[in-house]
Design an enzyme around this catalytic site. Structure first.
Site, PDB file in Angstrom:
ATOM      1  N   ASN A 120      -0.797  23.301 -26.263  1.00 49.37           N
ATOM      2  CA  ASN A 120      -1.752  22.775 -25.283  1.00 49.37           C
ATOM      3  C   ASN A 120      -1.225  23.169 -23.907  1.00 49.37           C
ATOM      4  OD1 ASN A 120      -3.363  21.309 -23.603  1.00 49.37           O
ATOM      5  ND2 ASN A 120      -2.983  19.320 -24.575  1.00 49.37           N
ATOM      6  N   ARG A 175      -5.297  24.306 -28.038  1.00 47.44           N
ATOM      7  CA  ARG A 175      -6.348  23.471 -27.465  1.00 47.44           C
ATOM      8  C   ARG A 175      -6.989  24.248 -26.314  1.00 47.44           C
ATOM      9  NH1 ARG A 175      -6.021  19.199 -22.880  1.00 47.44           N
ATOM     10  NH2 ARG A 175      -8.124  18.370 -23.018  1.00 47.44           N
ATOM     11  N   HIS A 192     -13.136  15.771 -24.835  1.00 45.93           N
ATOM     12  CA  HIS A 192     -12.466  14.940 -25.846  1.00 45.93           C
ATOM     13  C   HIS A 192     -13.053  15.129 -27.252  1.00 45.93           C
ATOM     14  CE1 HIS A 192     -11.408  11.963 -22.378  1.00 45.93           C
ATOM     15  NE2 HIS A 192     -10.385  12.748 -22.621  1.00 45.93           N
ATOM     16  N   HIS A 203     -13.046   6.779 -26.073  1.00 44.88           N
ATOM     17  CA  HIS A 203     -11.715   7.390 -25.956  1.00 44.88           C
ATOM     18  C   HIS A 203     -11.191   7.037 -24.566  1.00 44.88           C
ATOM     19  CE1 HIS A 203      -8.661  10.696 -26.469  1.00 44.88           C
ATOM     20  NE2 HIS A 203      -8.612  10.447 -25.166  1.00 44.88           N
ATOM     21  N   LEU A 204     -10.243   6.094 -24.505  1.00 42.85           N
ATOM     22  CA  LEU A 204      -9.788   5.569 -23.216  1.00 42.85           C
ATOM     23  C   LEU A 204      -8.320   5.917 -22.982  1.00 42.85           C
ATOM     24  CD1 LEU A 204     -11.348   1.989 -23.666  1.00 42.85           C
ATOM     25  CD2 LEU A 204     -12.436   4.021 -22.672  1.00 42.85           C
ATOM     26  N   ARG A 247     -10.178   9.255 -11.698  1.00 41.39           N
ATOM     27  CA  ARG A 247     -11.535   9.775 -11.475  1.00 41.39           C
ATOM     28  C   ARG A 247     -12.528   8.632 -11.334  1.00 41.39           C
ATOM     29  NH1 ARG A 247     -10.766  13.168 -16.414  1.00 41.39           N
ATOM     30  NH2 ARG A 247      -9.602  15.016 -15.752  1.00 41.39           N
ATOM     31  N   ASP A 261      -2.300   3.472 -13.733  1.00 37.49           N
ATOM     32  CA  ASP A 261      -1.774   3.143 -15.051  1.00 37.49           C
ATOM     33  C   ASP A 261      -2.253   1.755 -15.478  1.00 37.49           C
ATOM     34  OD1 ASP A 261       0.542   4.085 -17.021  1.00 37.49           O
ATOM     35  OD2 ASP A 261       0.647   1.903 -16.763  1.00 37.49           O
ATOM     36  N   CYS A 262      -2.997   1.712 -16.559  1.00 39.33           N
ATOM     37  CA  CYS A 262      -3.620   0.470 -17.007  1.00 39.33           C
ATOM     38  C   CYS A 262      -2.585  -0.629 -17.269  1.00 39.33           C
ATOM     39  CB  CYS A 262      -4.434   0.768 -18.269  1.00 39.33           C
ATOM     40  SG  CYS A 262      -5.242  -0.662 -18.949  1.00 39.33           S
ATOM     41  N   ILE A 289      -5.324   3.421 -23.812  1.00 44.40           N
ATOM     42  CA  ILE A 289      -5.841   2.104 -23.414  1.00 44.40           C
ATOM     43  C   ILE A 289      -6.586   1.455 -24.586  1.00 44.40           C
ATOM     44  CG2 ILE A 289      -7.420   0.897 -21.843  1.00 44.40           C
ATOM     45  CD1 ILE A 289      -6.858   3.132 -19.764  1.00 44.40           C
ATOM     46  N   GLY A 290      -7.441   2.238 -25.237  1.00 40.90           N
ATOM     47  CA  GLY A 290      -8.231   1.708 -26.352  1.00 40.90           C
ATOM     48  C   GLY A 290      -7.365   1.214 -27.500  1.00 40.90           C
ATOM     49  N   GLU A 291      -6.236   1.888 -27.720  1.00 42.14           N
ATOM     50  CA  GLU A 291      -5.385   1.522 -28.853  1.00 42.14           C
ATOM     51  C   GLU A 291      -4.440   0.376 -28.538  1.00 42.14           C
ATOM     52  OE1 GLU A 291      -3.396   5.121 -30.247  1.00 42.14           O
ATOM     53  OE2 GLU A 291      -5.279   6.210 -30.008  1.00 42.14           O
ATOM     54  N   GLU A 345      -5.259  14.094 -31.903  1.00 36.18           N
ATOM     55  CA  GLU A 345      -5.866  15.394 -31.604  1.00 36.18           C
ATOM     56  C   GLU A 345      -5.020  16.547 -32.138  1.00 36.18           C
ATOM     57  OE1 GLU A 345      -6.231  13.660 -27.554  1.00 36.18           O
ATOM     58  OE2 GLU A 345      -7.819  15.137 -27.319  1.00 36.18           O
TER      59      GLU A 345
END
Ligand code: ADP
Length: 403
Positions: A11, A91, A180, A208-209, A241, A283-284, A332-334, A387
């Site tokens: 990647n 990728r 994504h 996808h976060l 963003r 950063d969340c 974040i989602g996980e 991924e």
């Protein structure tokens, strides 16, 4: 089994190369590395072995992508893995309308990836450098390109067209492409497997976060709509963003703040989102900590993030004609129990209700159902993405590897 049982996944970014050496059959990473600061004299590579042990190496020579790939090649030889690599998977961020699936790289494919540079001027040139470097270092191995946009090529025209003069599409390719896609493809199948459902009879909305964030409606295995557009700037609130804004903000800021297009574009991509709202961090995890101590900017950033996401979940439910399961994935989602519970608090009109204990349990790589389970109501799931594995599996298939 063949002696050549490994896939190298690459990647390449503009100043970095990420790589993983995978045993596809065992879904196992034997070595990974990250080359940073390419183009600078202090460029270096950090290698990680299968036990998580890390060591760093400086780059010799040109400090560029070729040097990074050659350093990786040397490390593979030292670790006794070089002879076992059968194929290389790259990728590639943008495949335009040309690429609807992964493909073996040929000179013609390289030309088409180059033709997509205009759509991804920061990413595709770096991928091309990476592919050329890998072709030099591993001249005998098949190379495969896996595109972030390909999965979304099934979107219907009413989802991908902007309401602007149609010549912008026909002349310049201005439309929504989405990103994504490799993650969505992986998570779609993983969700169906987890639910023991047929992927061809399943309506998923997948969020996808990560630092970049997007959401996709997946009906019967196909992308029906997604939140990112011509570029990754559209859609959800992200780390830096802004996501959706009124396009007139450009002319407003040009007139009133005397800002140039370049400056506004930079601000919306790099200084907005969670960072811009909180004035603290992109950063969340850090924002959650600050919010728990009462930091108002951090609280606002997380609130806007969750609200925008909830609105999109409702919209994507319409794109699918209904919802069987909402799926959270990405860093974040996980992991963020707080973001998930804030989002879910908005979703009762869709019949989604959080199971608080299950929400706390589905973290750090664990899949789980985090909603209450009521007959006829949709479920909310956490499914970790992978991924790299998806790229490695495509590569093994297209390179005809015996697994
Ligand atoms: P990328 O898009 O760079 O691949 P990731 O998918 O790794 O990003 O996601 C990074 C985001 O996930 C960061 O905002 C980080 O704070 C967040 N994150 C990771 N772990 C946690 C956690 N335990 N709680 C909250 N947020 C987390």
């Amino acid at each position: 089994m063949s002696d050549q049982d490994l896939v190298l996944v690459l990647n390449c970014g503009s100043s970095s190369v990420k790589a993983a050496v995978m045993n596809v059959a065992e879904k196992h990473v034997l070595m990974s590395c990250l080359a940073e600061k390419l183009g600078n004299v202090d460029a270096f590579v950090t290698f990680k072995d299968t036990h998580g042990n890390k060591h760093k190496r400086a780059l010799a020579g040109e400090y560029d992508h070729v040097a990074a790939v050659l350093t990786l090649l040397d490390e593979l030889k030292l670790a006794g893995l070089y002879e076992r690599v059968a194929a290389i998977g790259h990728r590639v961020v943008h495949g335009g309308e040309r690429f609807t699936q992964s493909t073996l790289i040929t000179p013609e494919v390289m030309k088409d990836i180059e033709a997509c540079v205009v759509l991804a001027p920061l990413h595709n040139p770096a991928h091309i450098l990476g592919i050329e470097a890998a072709q030099k270092a591993f001249p005998d191995l098949p190379q495969v390109a896996v595109f972030d946009t390909a999965f979304h090529q099934t979107m219907p025209p009413h989802a991908y067209h902007y309401a602007v003069p149609s010549t912008l599409y026909t002349r310049y390719g201005v439309r929504r492409y989405g990103m994504h896609g490799t993650s969505y493809r992986y998570v779609t199948q993983a969700s169906a497997d987890f639910l023991q459902r047929d992927v061809h009879d399943l309506r998923l909305v997948i969020a996808h976060l990560g630092n970049g964030a997007s959401i996709t409606a997946v009906k019967n295995g196909q992308s029906m709509d997604t939140s990112m557009g011509l570029t990754p700037l559209e859609g959800l609130v992200m780390g830096t963003r802004c996501g959706d804004i009124d396009a007139s903000i450009f002319s407003f800021l040009a007139d009133n703040a005397k800002m140039s297009i370049e400056k506004i574009t930079h601000m919306l991509n790099k200084e907005s989102g969670l960072l811009g709202l909180s004035n603290l961090s992109n950063d969340c995890r850090m924002l959650e900590e600050a919010a728990s101590y009462g930091h108002k900017g951090a609280q606002l950033a997380l609130d806007v993030f969750a609200y925008r996401l909830a609105k999109y979940i409702a919209g994507m439910t319409i794109a699918n004609g209904g919802l069987d399961a909402l799926v959270f994935t990405g860093g974040i989602g996980e992991n963020s129990t707080r973001v998930r519970s804030e989002v879910m608090a908005h979703l009762e009109p869709l019949g989604l209700v959080l199971d608080h204990d299950a929400n706390m349990e589905a973290c750090f790589g664990r899949s789980g159902i985090i909603s209450t389970k009521e007959a006829g109501k949709p479920l909310a799931l956490v499914i970790p993405t992978n991924e790299e594995l998806m790229i490695a599996q495509d590569t093994a298939r297209l390179a005809n590897m015996a697994l």
